[in-house]
Design a protein around this motif. Structure first.
Motif, PDB file in Angstrom:
ATOM      1  N   ILE A   1      54.107  -5.102 -32.655  1.00 32.74           N
ATOM      2  CA  ILE A   1      54.689  -6.392 -32.266  1.00 32.74           C
ATOM      3  C   ILE A   1      56.192  -6.232 -32.040  1.00 32.74           C
TER       4      ILE A   1
ATOM      5  N   VAL B   1      58.463 -13.791 -31.942  1.00 33.00           N
ATOM      6  CA  VAL B   1      57.794 -13.301 -33.145  1.00 33.00           C
ATOM      7  C   VAL B   1      57.715 -14.465 -34.126  1.00 33.00           C
TER       8      VAL B   1
ATOM      9  N   ALA C   1      63.160  -7.919 -35.197  1.00 33.10           N
ATOM     10  CA  ALA C   1      62.795  -8.734 -34.035  1.00 33.10           C
ATOM     11  C   ALA C   1      64.045  -9.218 -33.301  1.00 33.10           C
TER      12      ALA C   1
END
Length: 133
Positions: free
Chosen positions: A67, A76, A93
């Motif tokens: 991810i 995210v 992220a």
């Protein structure tokens, strides 16, 4: 139509509810915001347990880097609770230029200054919902 890809970290009760909302309200959200929201990947330490919502097994992973390092994932959503490793996932992220959404009130209370500072540096906000009891 523009598409936004979402990566979800945490597939417990809250994560399952988010998946259900994204699925059940997909057309309503698309009509309201003019963007197609696509759930691209779901990460959880336990990807074999039955959940209240079923998803295609190809969406599931226990490797969070799939991810965080995916350039196609725009947002995210962190729903794992606790301070660590949630803090590190959010920082990564943001460093990768992703928007962040969290329901992790403890993390924001304890580490919010650093997280919001990083978000400001990277020009990506952290979205959250307040709650009270």
């Amino acid at each position: 139509m523009k598409k936004i890809n979402v990566g979800l970290i945490g597939f417990g009760n809250v994560g399952s509810a988010v998946v259900k909302i994204l699925r059940d309200k997909k057309s309503l959200l698309r009509d309201k915001i003019g963007v197609d929201i696509c759930l691209k990947k779901i990460c959880d330490k336990d990807i074999s347990s039955k959940r209240s919502v079923s998803v295609d097994k190809s969406l599931l992973t226990s490797d969070v880097s799939l991810i965080l390092n995916d350039p196609q994932i725009d947002i995210v959503i962190e729903l794992i609770g606790g301070i660590h490793p949630g803090k590190e996932y959010i920082l990564q992220a943001l460093e990768k230029g992703k928007y962040v959404i969290t329901a992790n009130k403890a993390l924001l209370a304890e580490e919010g200054k650093e997280l919001f500072s990083k978000a400001l540096q990277r020009g990506k906000p952290i979205y959250f919902e307040a709650s009270c009891g």
